[in-house]
Design a protein around this motif. Structure first.
Motif, PDB file in Angstrom:
ATOM      1  N   GLN A 169      12.648   0.314  26.427  1.00 55.86           N
ATOM      2  CA  GLN A 169      13.775  -0.615  26.305  1.00 55.86           C
ATOM      3  C   GLN A 169      14.391  -0.655  24.908  1.00 55.86           C
ATOM      4  O   GLN A 169      15.615  -0.600  24.775  1.00 55.86           O
ATOM      5  CB  GLN A 169      13.355  -2.016  26.751  1.00 55.86           C
ATOM      6  N   PRO A 170      13.600  -0.702  23.828  1.00 54.01           N
ATOM      7  CA  PRO A 170      14.233  -0.676  22.498  1.00 54.01           C
ATOM      8  C   PRO A 170      14.825   0.685  22.146  1.00 54.01           C
ATOM      9  O   PRO A 170      15.554   0.805  21.148  1.00 54.01           O
ATOM     10  CB  PRO A 170      13.081  -1.036  21.553  1.00 54.01           C
ATOM     11  N   LEU A 171      14.526   1.711  22.944  1.00 55.09           N
ATOM     12  CA  LEU A 171      15.038   3.061  22.676  1.00 55.09           C
ATOM     13  C   LEU A 171      16.369   3.329  23.373  1.00 55.09           C
ATOM     14  O   LEU A 171      16.946   4.410  23.183  1.00 55.09           O
ATOM     15  CB  LEU A 171      14.014   4.109  23.140  1.00 55.09           C
ATOM     16  N   LEU A 172      16.868   2.384  24.172  1.00 54.34           N
ATOM     17  CA  LEU A 172      18.095   2.638  24.930  1.00 54.34           C
ATOM     18  C   LEU A 172      19.270   3.032  24.031  1.00 54.34           C
ATOM     19  O   LEU A 172      19.992   3.987  24.359  1.00 54.34           O
ATOM     20  CB  LEU A 172      18.448   1.421  25.793  1.00 54.34           C
ATOM     21  N   PRO A 173      19.513   2.327  22.908  1.00 52.24           N
ATOM     22  CA  PRO A 173      20.601   2.788  22.026  1.00 52.24           C
ATOM     23  C   PRO A 173      20.365   4.194  21.478  1.00 52.24           C
ATOM     24  O   PRO A 173      21.315   4.970  21.310  1.00 52.24           O
ATOM     25  CB  PRO A 173      20.610   1.743  20.903  1.00 52.24           C
ATOM     26  N   ILE A 174      19.095   4.544  21.200  1.00 53.87           N
ATOM     27  CA  ILE A 174      18.772   5.892  20.713  1.00 53.87           C
ATOM     28  C   ILE A 174      19.046   6.926  21.797  1.00 53.87           C
ATOM     29  O   ILE A 174      19.650   7.982  21.537  1.00 53.87           O
ATOM     30  CB  ILE A 174      17.296   5.961  20.263  1.00 53.87           C
ATOM     31  N   GLY A 196      20.062  -5.384  22.739  1.00 51.37           N
ATOM     32  CA  GLY A 196      19.894  -4.354  21.707  1.00 51.37           C
ATOM     33  C   GLY A 196      21.199  -3.691  21.327  1.00 51.37           C
ATOM     34  O   GLY A 196      21.476  -3.476  20.137  1.00 51.37           O
ATOM     35  N   PHE A 197      22.040  -3.383  22.300  1.00 51.43           N
ATOM     36  CA  PHE A 197      23.341  -2.772  22.007  1.00 51.43           C
ATOM     37  C   PHE A 197      24.214  -3.714  21.182  1.00 51.43           C
ATOM     38  O   PHE A 197      24.943  -3.288  20.294  1.00 51.43           O
ATOM     39  CB  PHE A 197      24.056  -2.412  23.316  1.00 51.43           C
ATOM     40  N   PRO A 215      27.924  -3.822  14.539  1.00 53.99           N
ATOM     41  CA  PRO A 215      28.430  -4.846  13.629  1.00 53.99           C
ATOM     42  C   PRO A 215      28.737  -6.132  14.399  1.00 53.99           C
ATOM     43  O   PRO A 215      29.103  -6.059  15.589  1.00 53.99           O
ATOM     44  CB  PRO A 215      29.706  -4.208  13.059  1.00 53.99           C
ATOM     45  N   PRO A 216      28.609  -7.304  13.802  1.00 55.76           N
ATOM     46  CA  PRO A 216      28.286  -7.553  12.384  1.00 55.76           C
ATOM     47  C   PRO A 216      26.798  -7.614  12.089  1.00 55.76           C
ATOM     48  O   PRO A 216      26.411  -7.895  10.947  1.00 55.76           O
ATOM     49  CB  PRO A 216      28.916  -8.937  12.166  1.00 55.76           C
ATOM     50  N   TYR A 217      25.925  -7.377  13.094  1.00 56.83           N
ATOM     51  CA  TYR A 217      24.492  -7.558  12.881  1.00 56.83           C
ATOM     52  C   TYR A 217      23.851  -6.317  12.279  1.00 56.83           C
ATOM     53  O   TYR A 217      23.135  -6.400  11.289  1.00 56.83           O
ATOM     54  CB  TYR A 217      23.819  -7.931  14.211  1.00 56.83           C
ATOM     55  N   GLY A 218      24.082  -5.146  12.872  1.00 54.43           N
ATOM     56  CA  GLY A 218      23.612  -3.882  12.314  1.00 54.43           C
ATOM     57  C   GLY A 218      22.105  -3.796  12.146  1.00 54.43           C
ATOM     58  O   GLY A 218      21.627  -3.260  11.140  1.00 54.43           O
ATOM     59  N   LEU A 219      21.329  -4.278  13.107  1.00 53.31           N
ATOM     60  CA  LEU A 219      19.873  -4.220  12.989  1.00 53.31           C
ATOM     61  C   LEU A 219      19.382  -2.786  13.166  1.00 53.31           C
ATOM     62  O   LEU A 219      19.949  -2.017  13.932  1.00 53.31           O
ATOM     63  CB  LEU A 219      19.221  -5.112  14.049  1.00 53.31           C
ATOM     64  N   ALA A 264      30.042  -3.459  29.468  1.00 55.13           N
ATOM     65  CA  ALA A 264      31.060  -2.469  29.111  1.00 55.13           C
ATOM     66  C   ALA A 264      32.475  -2.998  29.323  1.00 55.13           C
ATOM     67  O   ALA A 264      33.387  -2.678  28.551  1.00 55.13           O
ATOM     68  CB  ALA A 264      30.849  -1.193  29.923  1.00 55.13           C
ATOM     69  N   VAL A 265      32.665  -3.819  30.341  1.00 54.69           N
ATOM     70  CA  VAL A 265      34.008  -4.270  30.699  1.00 54.69           C
ATOM     71  C   VAL A 265      34.447  -5.486  29.899  1.00 54.69           C
ATOM     72  O   VAL A 265      35.560  -5.527  29.363  1.00 54.69           O
ATOM     73  CB  VAL A 265      34.087  -4.573  32.216  1.00 54.69           C
ATOM     74  N   GLU A 266      33.564  -6.491  29.795  1.00 58.56           N
ATOM     75  CA  GLU A 266      33.969  -7.756  29.173  1.00 58.56           C
ATOM     76  C   GLU A 266      33.080  -8.216  28.023  1.00 58.56           C
ATOM     77  O   GLU A 266      33.266  -9.305  27.495  1.00 58.56           O
ATOM     78  CB  GLU A 266      34.027  -8.863  30.241  1.00 58.56           C
ATOM     79  N   GLY A 267      32.092  -7.433  27.644  1.00 60.59           N
ATOM     80  CA  GLY A 267      31.260  -7.803  26.514  1.00 60.59           C
ATOM     81  C   GLY A 267      30.153  -8.786  26.866  1.00 60.59           C
ATOM     82  O   GLY A 267      29.839  -9.029  28.034  1.00 60.59           O
ATOM     83  N   TRP A 268      29.583  -9.377  25.815  1.00 61.53           N
ATOM     84  CA  TRP A 268      28.390 -10.201  25.987  1.00 61.53           C
ATOM     85  C   TRP A 268      28.632 -11.458  26.814  1.00 61.53           C
ATOM     86  O   TRP A 268      27.758 -11.895  27.562  1.00 61.53           O
ATOM     87  CB  TRP A 268      27.809 -10.589  24.628  1.00 61.53           C
ATOM     88  N   ALA A 269      29.795 -12.068  26.692  1.00 64.26           N
ATOM     89  CA  ALA A 269      30.089 -13.278  27.455  1.00 64.26           C
ATOM     90  C   ALA A 269      29.963 -13.018  28.957  1.00 64.26           C
ATOM     91  O   ALA A 269      29.440 -13.855  29.712  1.00 64.26           O
ATOM     92  CB  ALA A 269      31.485 -13.801  27.134  1.00 64.26           C
ATOM     93  N   ALA A 270      30.403 -11.856  29.412  1.00 65.72           N
ATOM     94  CA  ALA A 270      30.301 -11.513  30.833  1.00 65.72           C
ATOM     95  C   ALA A 270      28.847 -11.344  31.247  1.00 65.72           C
ATOM     96  O   ALA A 270      28.461 -11.706  32.368  1.00 65.72           O
ATOM     97  CB  ALA A 270      31.087 -10.241  31.121  1.00 65.72           C
ATOM     98  N   VAL A 271      28.028 -10.802  30.349  1.00 62.79           N
ATOM     99  CA  VAL A 271      26.599 -10.651  30.640  1.00 62.79           C
ATOM    100  C   VAL A 271      25.966 -12.025  30.860  1.00 62.79           C
ATOM    101  O   VAL A 271      25.188 -12.232  31.799  1.00 62.79           O
ATOM    102  CB  VAL A 271      25.890  -9.896  29.489  1.00 62.79           C
ATOM    103  N   VAL A 272      26.308 -12.979  30.004  1.00 66.86           N
ATOM    104  CA  VAL A 272      25.735 -14.323  30.117  1.00 66.86           C
ATOM    105  C   VAL A 272      26.193 -15.007  31.406  1.00 66.86           C
ATOM    106  O   VAL A 272      25.398 -15.644  32.099  1.00 66.86           O
ATOM    107  CB  VAL A 272      26.096 -15.169  28.881  1.00 66.86           C
TER     108      VAL A 272
END
Length: 416
Positions: free
Chosen positions: A52-57, A259-260, A265-269, A383-391
């Motif tokens: 799961q933490p490797l998904l962005p990689i 994670g994505f 930005p603005p977090y850049g972890l 992908a379509v609406e960002g984090w607000a849509a996920v919530v």
């Protein structure tokens, strides 16, 4: 506890119908079983969720979208869901202990193999096979607990097992993130697989043989079909299965795509920082044990409803832009989810009439189908609406889960 429980250590035997020899708190067999089941939960979830933490990689290295990268997890949970049903049936003849031992060992070896996958498609094939192999643990472990543990302490013991799953989920994510940061993702997966193999060996050495299990030699499709149908026609159980689907779907959706959001930005972890966020699973370990104890004392449905409400509150908190508030939201969500899961999984054993392995398999089928389908569907919303849509997506699922808990409570009361 009869001395015979301690005398048999290496083989699984069938119970004599009508006689029950439960593992009771304070005995050596109870302590060994508790530690073994903790190890099984730890190993299962560390191996399952280490990617799961490797998904962005994966998304960057293999040039795939976030939703496509989530297939490395969703395929495993999807195939695991199918395998759980088959494993529960197989365990009726082969035995709970044997099925779990084979599954834990095979899954650890496949995780090691994943580290050597030369391309994306082969990696997905190995992860799918891993899901198939892991299916022999979750439903069978729940059935073992329901059959072997004194019913008066089942809630607390189930909480300890779920705590092991929380610790494994945390360890797999955190350690993989740290190892990937300094060693790249391939050595990270190799190390996680080796840890899983050590846990499997410990499990095999510690778990006492079944004493209340009644072996059913051969494979009778009609028997299994009737058993599953009986649980599906139980008025309360389908709503518990719905809770598993919806609560797990919302939980995995948040963890898949947080994670994505946080590496951008603005977090850049970085990978280590992202992996360390998963230490909030410690709250899940505590919540699962506390939830089980509270359920035994004040009522399982009351704690279940509270846990689902807490999960929804945590999801809503992640809408804020502040990183500390986002992390707080993940903590609250994790606490509520594991409290809910601990209670719901325990209710399956309490509400089912006979063939508890089949009832557990249906619960875990719903649990992992929710993880697979909803976990991937969340990528479309992101992908379509960002984090607000996920919530919004997760809150809708949790509202349905809350309603399902209310219906299940009503049917359980009528039956009582």
């Amino acid at each position: 506890m009869p001395p015979s429980v301690h005398a048999v250590k290496t083989s699984e035997t069938a119970a004599i119908p009508g006689q029950k020899h439960y593992l009771r708190r304070g005995t050596g067999a109870y302590r060994r079983a508790s530690l073994a089941l903790f190890l099984s939960g730890f190993s299962t979830f560390s191996l399952l969720y280490c990617v799961q933490p490797l998904l962005p990689i994966f998304s960057q290295e293999f040039s795939v979208s976030p939703a496509e990268s989530s297939l490395s997890l969703s395929l495993s949970t999807g195939f695991l869901a199918v395998a759980i049903v088959c494993a529960a049936a197989v365990s009726e003849g082969l035995g709970r202990r044997s099925v779990m031992s084979i599954s834990l060992t095979g899954a650890a070896l496949l995780t090691i193999a994943t580290a050597f996958a030369p391309n994306w498609h082969l990696l997905l094939v190995i992860r799918a096979l891993q899901g198939l192999v892991l299916g022999g643990v979750p439903a069978v472990a729940m059935a073992y607990l329901a059959e072997e543990i004194d019913p008066r302490g089942l809630g607390a013991t189930m909480g300890l097992y779920v705590g092991g799953t929380a610790f494994g989920g945390m360890s797999g994510r955190v350690l993989t993130g740290i190892f990937a940061e300094y060693l790249t993702w391939r050595p990270a997966l190799f190390i996680i697989g080796a840890i899983g193999l050590a846990a499997a060996i410990g499990f095999i050495a510690l778990l006492p043989p079944s004493r209340n299990f009644v072996r059913r030699p051969g494979f009778d499709p009609r028997f299994h079909a009737k058993a599953w149908l009986a649980h599906l026609t139980n008025p309360a159980l389908p709503f518990i299965f719905a809770i598993a689907f919806l609560a797990m779907g919302s939980f995995v959706t948040v963890y898949n795509y947080a994670g994505f959001r946080l590496v951008a930005p603005p977090y850049g972890l970085n990978q280590t920082e992202l992996g360390l966020i998963f230490t909030v699973y410690l709250f899940g370990i505590s919540a699962s044990s506390i939830g089980g104890l509270l359920g035994d004392r004040i009522g399982h449905f009351s704690v279940l409803l509270f846990g689902l409400a807490l999960t929804a509150a945590g999801s809503a908190l992640t809408l804020f832009a502040s990183l500390p508030v986002i992390i707080l939201g993940i903590i609250v969500l994790t606490t509520g989810f594991f409290m809910s899961h601990s209670i719901a999984s325990g209710l399956v054993g309490k509400l089912a009439h006979g063939t508890k392995g089949h009832a557990s398999s249906l619960y875990m089928l719903a649990y992992y189908v929710g993880s697979s389908l909803m976990g991937s569907a969340g990528g479309w919303f992101f992908a379509v609406e960002g984090w607000a849509a996920v919530v919004i997506f997760t809150l809708a699922m949790l509202a349905l889960a809350f309603a399902s808990a209310c219906f299940a409570q009503q049917f359980a009361r009528r039956k009582a």
